[in-house]
Design a protein around this motif. Structure first.
Motif, mmCIF file in Angstrom:
data_model
loop_
_atom_site.group_PDB
_atom_site.id
_atom_site.type_symbol
_atom_site.label_atom_id
_atom_site.label_comp_id
_atom_site.label_asym_id
_atom_site.label_seq_id
_atom_site.Cartn_x
_atom_site.Cartn_y
_atom_site.Cartn_z
ATOM 1 N N PRO A 60 6.097 -6.922 -16.302
ATOM 2 C CA PRO A 60 5.343 -7.495 -15.168
ATOM 3 C C PRO A 60 6.153 -8.489 -14.341
ATOM 4 O O PRO A 60 5.951 -8.579 -13.130
ATOM 5 N N VAL A 61 7.077 -9.204 -14.969
ATOM 6 C CA VAL A 61 7.930 -10.118 -14.215
ATOM 7 C C VAL A 61 8.765 -9.320 -13.220
ATOM 8 O O VAL A 61 8.861 -9.661 -12.034
ATOM 9 N N ALA A 62 9.345 -8.232 -13.685
ATOM 10 C CA ALA A 62 10.150 -7.378 -12.802
ATOM 11 C C ALA A 62 9.280 -6.731 -11.727
ATOM 12 O O ALA A 62 9.692 -6.633 -10.566
ATOM 13 N N VAL A 63 8.079 -6.330 -12.097
ATOM 14 C CA VAL A 63 7.174 -5.673 -11.143
ATOM 15 C C VAL A 63 6.768 -6.631 -10.019
ATOM 16 O O VAL A 63 6.495 -6.193 -8.900
ATOM 17 N N VAL A 64 6.771 -7.913 -10.287
ATOM 18 C CA VAL A 64 6.445 -8.901 -9.254
ATOM 19 C C VAL A 64 7.696 -9.268 -8.439
ATOM 20 O O VAL A 64 7.632 -9.352 -7.209
ATOM 21 N N LEU A 65 8.825 -9.474 -9.101
ATOM 22 C CA LEU A 65 10.031 -9.949 -8.409
ATOM 23 C C LEU A 65 10.739 -8.870 -7.587
ATOM 24 O O LEU A 65 11.178 -9.124 -6.469
ATOM 25 N N VAL A 66 10.869 -7.685 -8.124
ATOM 26 C CA VAL A 66 11.651 -6.642 -7.457
ATOM 27 C C VAL A 66 11.064 -6.245 -6.106
ATOM 28 O O VAL A 66 11.817 -6.141 -5.121
ATOM 29 N N PRO A 67 9.753 -6.026 -5.968
ATOM 30 C CA PRO A 67 9.237 -5.677 -4.645
ATOM 31 C C PRO A 67 9.482 -6.751 -3.585
ATOM 32 O O PRO A 67 9.656 -6.425 -2.408
ATOM 33 N N VAL A 68 9.539 -8.004 -3.981
ATOM 34 C CA VAL A 68 9.842 -9.073 -3.023
ATOM 35 C C VAL A 68 11.256 -8.882 -2.473
ATOM 36 O O VAL A 68 11.487 -8.946 -1.263
ATOM 37 N N VAL A 69 12.200 -8.616 -3.365
ATOM 38 C CA VAL A 69 13.588 -8.399 -2.945
ATOM 39 C C VAL A 69 13.687 -7.141 -2.086
ATOM 40 O O VAL A 69 14.332 -7.138 -1.036
ATOM 41 N N VAL A 70 13.037 -6.061 -2.507
ATOM 42 C CA VAL A 70 13.094 -4.799 -1.760
ATOM 43 C C VAL A 70 12.459 -4.975 -0.380
ATOM 44 O O VAL A 70 12.984 -4.478 0.627
ATOM 45 N N TYR A 71 11.341 -5.700 -0.318
ATOM 46 C CA TYR A 71 10.704 -5.962 0.982
ATOM 47 C C TYR A 71 11.657 -6.696 1.912
ATOM 48 O O TYR A 71 11.809 -6.336 3.083
ATOM 49 N N LEU A 72 12.313 -7.739 1.399
ATOM 50 C CA LEU A 72 13.231 -8.520 2.228
ATOM 51 C C LEU A 72 14.422 -7.674 2.687
ATOM 52 O O LEU A 72 14.850 -7.772 3.843
ATOM 53 N N LEU A 73 14.946 -6.833 1.803
ATOM 54 C CA LEU A 73 16.028 -5.938 2.199
ATOM 55 C C LEU A 73 15.563 -4.956 3.276
ATOM 56 O O LEU A 73 16.288 -4.690 4.232
ATOM 57 N N LEU B 154 0.819 -1.206 0.000
ATOM 58 C CA LEU B 154 0.000 0.000 0.000
ATOM 59 C C LEU B 154 0.856 1.261 0.000
ATOM 60 O O LEU B 154 0.576 2.218 -0.725
ATOM 61 N N VAL B 155 1.900 1.263 0.809
ATOM 62 C CA VAL B 155 2.795 2.426 0.847
ATOM 63 C C VAL B 155 3.504 2.584 -0.499
ATOM 64 O O VAL B 155 3.610 3.696 -1.034
ATOM 65 N N GLY B 156 3.983 1.478 -1.061
ATOM 66 C CA GLY B 156 4.632 1.542 -2.371
ATOM 67 C C GLY B 156 3.688 2.051 -3.446
ATOM 68 O O GLY B 156 4.072 2.871 -4.288
ATOM 69 N N GLY B 157 2.454 1.594 -3.400
ATOM 70 C CA GLY B 157 1.449 2.069 -4.361
ATOM 71 C C GLY B 157 1.154 3.552 -4.183
ATOM 72 O O GLY B 157 1.031 4.294 -5.162
ATOM 73 N N ALA B 158 1.058 3.985 -2.932
ATOM 74 C CA ALA B 158 0.805 5.407 -2.660
ATOM 75 C C ALA B 158 1.974 6.267 -3.137
ATOM 76 O O ALA B 158 1.767 7.338 -3.722
ATOM 77 N N ALA B 159 3.203 5.798 -2.903
ATOM 78 C CA ALA B 159 4.379 6.550 -3.352
ATOM 79 C C ALA B 159 4.434 6.609 -4.880
ATOM 80 O O ALA B 159 4.771 7.654 -5.454
#
Length: 156
Positions: free
Chosen positions: A119-132, A28-33
């Protein structure tokens, strides 16, 4: 046949249970930003006629602040330590941008169209950023007193 008709209280409980999940708040925060960036970019460049690079840069900086404040204060409920967390957050965002670019470039290079690679990047990158963010940027650190700089709570 009797069907279940949800009440406002059922809806309220459902929304509260969703917002109790950290990854939902992260999205939600990422979407708002992202929305902030897009709308401010359009406002600055198209409506206010600020030069493209300046307007886009201002929109990005403001949306970065929205993202950092939202993620640190709401998603991860961090307390203090912003001098250390802010540069780590900036580095994480740079890693996300680089990873996004690499994924898209590689997939397009191997024959996938851009419209499918993105879309592949849009799904994978937030997972990595969340974990970081969870394990590095806003991680709980213990001082000598045993109290942490950030509060991760019990949320996964």
């Amino acid at each position: 046949m009797t069907g279940f008709v949800p009440t406002w209280e059922d809806l309220r409980r459902f929304v509260r249970s969703l917002l109790a999940r950290r990854w939902i708040r992260f999205g939600l925060v990422g979407g708002a930003a992202t929305l902030c960036y897009a709308l401010l970019g359009l406002l600055f460049v198209n409506a206010w006629a600020i030069p493209l690079l300046l307007g886009n840069g201002l929109a990005y900086l403001i949306s970065f602040a929205v993202s950092y404040l939202g993620q640190s204060l709401w998603t991860f409920q961090a307390r203090g330590g912003h001098r250390a967390m802010l540069p780590r957050f900036a580095a994480t965002q740079a890693v996300g941008l680089g990873l996004n670019s690499c994924i898209v470039w590689l997939l397009v290079r191997f024959g996938l169209g851009y419209e499918l690679a993105m879309p592949v990047a849009v799904v994978l990158v937030p997972v990595v950023v969340y974990l970081l963010c969870k394990y590095w940027v806003f991680r709980r650190t213990r001082g000598l007193s045993g109290s942490g700089n950030t509060s991760e709570g019990a949320n996964p």
